[in-house]
Design an enzyme around this catalytic site. Structure first.
Site, PDB file in Angstrom:
ATOM      1  CD  GLU A 248      -2.054   2.229   1.762  1.00  0.00           C
ATOM      2  OE1 GLU A 248      -1.628   3.265   1.031  1.00  0.00           O
ATOM      3  OE2 GLU A 248      -2.163   2.461   3.246  1.00  0.00           O
ATOM      4  CD  GLU A 376       2.024  10.272  -0.840  1.00  0.00           C
ATOM      5  OE1 GLU A 376       1.233   9.741  -0.312  1.00  0.00           O
ATOM      6  OE2 GLU A 376       3.195   9.556  -1.224  1.00  0.00           O
TER       7      GLU A 376
END
Length: 479
Positions: A248, A376
């Site tokens: 993840e 990000e």
């Protein structure tokens, strides 16, 4: 204060005596000494986990007995709420009230859910008309390497270890180096709960310890939450032994607000999605797209709500945002607020604060190719961009290599389903954010990772499904 590994049922120092400082991001001072694990410590932890799986009682226990011990583990987590909240707050700057009110209860709930899910899960049967009957079993996989991140240290550690333990595996947990304390506390509480020695081991340290762990051929599963770059490195190491991985990874979440949405609701959730946990959330709604007819009103109200957020001491009840988790991360986020990263965009509010604080930052007029729009950032920084049509909004939302999370705000039921289906994202929230059903799959597409966890998806990953076929009509030859 000394924070030690938990290996084979004991709290231990590193074999070479190496330590490092645990820095409180609010005071910017060391408040504890942490055992720094190396290759020898990782080897000892895997050896302990291997022995506990191959020779110990844990994988052979019934689901009810394992579940009883896991519920006791969850009880102890709840009973140590204050200690865990203080640990999380001092390790990464998160407001203590948030940890006590959300992270600790959710961590205990993770343990309880998977303890019960494993006990209540059913397998499949495949009767046939050929005189045979096939059924499935879900066997414990073995030794699990669980590598957890620093942004939700306790909650995401339990998200990994809970299903692994519930299905009879043993675990080596490697937390991020910046947030070791809650993981060490988990190791201690597991022993206090009566979970056998070696079932849950905790190795503290830096990336070299994690790299050693994922290269070990005795590890049967690897579950990792963290950056996409590290995820690629882990996948490459795991490939040498064909070790299954669940990754993840990063995200660059899109939040689509249509002109028929309840703006009050949309703003409330958008604030949480952009600035919750000081923006240090892989699911963060860091790209806000607002339909043009309501763009100006939304921006005005959203900006006012951002400016009303209270920054300060994580120990204070009223604090909404603490500092960023560390000096290195503060430098990274600060870099995205420099002119070259903004690409000519406008800072409506926010910017750098004192020490390692970044104020809730709202940016407009940011080009699609600007670093702050593409990368990000992992801080309290959000870009707000207008769009005209549903098709344009979808195109903007999906213009990213990431595919972890997205939000849709609309009161049009047809549009809600239509847009949710079209978005290239592993998780879509409609008129809400970060509402989790632990039975549902969790994970991302593209650069956001590989695999899904949650409910039966965790069972698939943390077990070896086996088919058994029975001859139920006896010897056809007439014996």
């Amino acid at each position: 204060m000394k924070i030690r590994h938990v290996i084979g049922g004991d709290e231990v120092d590193s074999t070479d005596g190496a330590t490092y400082d645990d820095i409180d991001p609010y005071t910017q001072e060391s408040y504890a000494s942490v055992a720094r694990g190396g290759e020898a410590d990782t080897d000892l932890a895997v050896t302990a986990a291997r022995r506990a799986f191959d020779e110990g009682p844990w994988p052979k226990m019934g689901f009810a007995e394992r579940g009883r011990l896991l519920h006791r583990f969850a009880d102890l987590i709840e009973q140590h709420t204050d200690e865990l909240a203080e640990a999380e707050s001092r390790d990464m700057g998160k407001p203590r009230a948030v940890v006590a009110g959300h992270d600790v209860p959710r961590s205990a709930a993770n343990i309880r859910f998977f303890a019960d899910h494993a006990r209540l899960s059913v397998a499949e049967t495949y009767p046939s008309d050929t005189g045979h009957h096939t059924y499935t079993r879900y066997e414990s996989a073995g030794v699990v390497a669980a590598i957890s991140p620093w942004n939700f240290p306790l909650m995401l550690a339990t998200w990994k270890i809970a299903p692994a333990l519930a299905w009879g595996n043993t675990v080596v947990l490697k937390p991020a180096e910046d947030t070791p304390r809650s993981a060490a506390l988990l190791g201690r509480l597991a022993l206090e709960a009566g979970i056998p020695d070696g079932v849950l081991n905790v190795v503290l340290g830096f990336g070299d310890a994690g790299a050693t762990l994922v290269k070990d051929s005795r590890v049967d599963r690897i579950t990792f939450t963290g950056s996409s770059a590290t995820g690629r490195a882990i996948a490459a190491s795991a490939a040498a032994h064909l070790t299954p991985v669940s990754l993840e990874l990063g995200g660059k979440g899109a939040n689509l607000v249509f002109d028929d949405a309840d703006l009050g609701n949309a703003i409330d959730w958008a604030i949480r999605a952009a600035f919750g946990n000081t923006g240090q959330v892989c699911l963060a709604g860091s790209r806000l797209y607002v339909q043009r007819r309501v763009y100006d009103e939304f921006l005005t109200r959203f900006t006012a709500a951002a400016e009303a957020m209270v920054l300060g001491d994580p120990a204070e009840q009223q604090t909404a945002l603490g500092p960023l988790a560390g000096e290195k991360h503060f430098a990274k986020v600060s870099g995205y607020l420099q002119a070259d990263a903004l690409g000519g965009g406008t800072v409506v509010t926010g910017g750098l604060g004192h020490d390692w604080f970044v104020r809730p930052t709202v940016l407009t007029d940011v080009p699609a190719d600007a670093p702050v729009q593409k990368d990000e950032v992992f801080g309290p920084v959000v870009t707000v961009t207008p769009f005209d049509s549903e098709q344009q909004g979808l195109a903007l939302a999906d213009a990213t290599p990431y595919g972890l999370s997205a939000m849709v705000f609309t009161d049009n039921l047809h549009r809600a389903h239509r847009v949710a289906a079209a978005l290239r994202s592993g998780n879509v929230w409609v008129n809400c954010f970060f509402v989790r059903d632990l039975r549902a799959p969790f994970g991302g597409m593209g650069d956001s990772g590989i695999g899904r966890e949650g409910g039966g998806f965790s069972r698939e990953f943390f077990t070896e499904p086996k088919s058994v076929t029975m001859n139920i009509i006896g010897n056809i030859a007439g014996g």
